[in-house]
Design an enzyme around this catalytic site. Structure first.
Site, short mmCIF file in Angstrom:
data_model
loop_
_atom_site.label_atom_id
_atom_site.label_comp_id
_atom_site.label_asym_id
_atom_site.label_seq_id
_atom_site.Cartn_x
_atom_site.Cartn_y
_atom_site.Cartn_z
N GLU A 168 0.94 -1.30 0.15
CA GLU A 168 -0.02 0.00 -0.03
C GLU A 168 0.90 1.24 -0.18
O GLU A 168 2.02 1.28 0.73
CB GLU A 168 -0.85 0.06 1.11
CG GLU A 168 -1.76 -1.22 1.28
CD GLU A 168 -2.98 -1.28 2.27
OE1 GLU A 168 -2.74 -0.28 3.14
OE2 GLU A 168 -3.80 -1.83 2.38
N HIS B 226 -8.00 1.01 1.22
CA HIS B 226 -7.89 1.04 2.70
C HIS B 226 -8.74 2.00 3.35
O HIS B 226 -8.24 2.85 4.20
CB HIS B 226 -6.55 1.05 3.01
CG HIS B 226 -6.49 0.70 4.57
ND1 HIS B 226 -5.29 -0.31 4.74
CD2 HIS B 226 -6.96 0.26 5.41
CE1 HIS B 226 -5.06 -0.48 5.98
NE2 HIS B 226 -6.19 -0.26 6.46
#
Length: 310
Positions: free
Chosen positions: A257, A276
């Site tokens: 990420e 997220h």
């Protein structure tokens, strides 16, 4: 007390932070490393969100008295570096549970009803696509398997049952639940039409969903991950989705990420992705800031901290 909130904040969120009594809060965007290292030397408390809290950051804050995770998972904090300095680390279990539970439900519905695909098609001028109607499903009547049974799945379970789902779960500790029946992980993977992951990322859970686990899932099943990206082997997931071994996936978290542009999972039409944001609601922040501010007060007064990890 000087607090660094290490995350981006829009006007509404910044206003909430600046109004917290007794705290001098500075907002530092995740990508502004220069600003962060200007703020750290005078920082008393770091409010950590998603960007990694490294040993270098901790060393740059000689007066640091607390690292407060705004959320639950502390796998993005260098706990050993904090421990060596004697800096306590706390998290906020439960504050984001409702938000994550609601997004997990939304991803289940989005994958089964192909909401993202219909949205893209309509924006491109296609009113309906008969081919896309094949395989559209309803959540009611399906077996949903919850992997983990903490605060988030316990919110989800009665909602799913009310929608007509059969709910099963697996967890380290077996509990009696009025709507969810216990299964081992292997049993759950075989039975569930929807597998939803709600585990922390620790060495024992890394890639718990690998090629072998995906191979045990029912043909046509879908996978939902709002836990941690590292729970799933990404290459194995792409292979299972590409081959049709499983029908689809709804993913809010990823092993890397931010997710790199061109990642293979982004090319798959049977995947719904969000960046997220399962935890990201004003309700989560209101609950989190209340407890985080209380821990700041406790640090100053020497009282025992809430939800101390180390």
């Amino acid at each position: 007390m000087k607090v660094v909130f290490h995350a981006s904040a829009g006007p509404d969120l910044a206003g909430r932070l600046f109004r917290l009594p007794g705290l001098d809060v500075s907002v530092c965007r995740e990508d502004d490393t220069d600003a962060l290292f200007r703020l750290l030397p005078n920082c008393d408390v770091l409010w950590h969100v998603l960007q990694r809290c490294t040993a270098e950051m901790i060393a740059a804050a000689p007066g640091l008295k607390l690292i407060q995770k705004i959320g639950v998972g502390v796998n993005t904090i260098d706990l050993e570096a904090a421990k060596q300095r004697g800096i306590p680390v706390c998290n906020l279990p439960g504050t984001n549970a409702r938000a994550v539970a609601e997004l997990a439900l939304g991803l289940m519905l989005s994958v089964l009803r192909r909401i993202a695909s219909f949205d893209r098609g309509l924006r491109a001028g296609t009113w309906t696509d008969v081919a896309m109607q094949d395989g559209l499903g309803e959540l009611g009547g399906r077996t949903v398997g919850l992997v983990g049974f903490g605060a988030i799945p316990r919110i989800l379970a009665p909602i799913l049952a009310a929608m007509g789902c059969r709910v099963i779960y697996t967890a380290r500790t077996r509990v009696d639940d009025p709507v969810a029946a216990y299964r081992t992980l292997d049993q759950l993977l075989v039975e569930a039409d929807v597998v939803s992951l709600h585990l922390p990322l620790v060495p024992e859970t890394e890639h718990v969903i690998d090629a072998e686990a995906l191979g045990r899932m029912k043909p046509g099943a879908i996978l939902i991950n709002t836990g941690r990206g590292g729970l799933v082997d990404p290459a194995a997931l792409v292979a299972a989705l590409s081959s049709g071994r499983i029908a689809g996936a709804g993913l809010d978290v990823f092993e890397t990420e931010p997710l790199p542009a061109g990642d293979p999972v982004l090319l798959l039409p049977n995947v719904v992705v969000t960046p997220h944001v399962g935890w990201l609601t004003t309700g989560t922040f209101d609950r989190s800031f209340l407890l985080a501010a209380e821990n700041c007060r406790r640090v100053a007064s020497g009282d025992p901290l809430l939800n101390r990890v180390i």
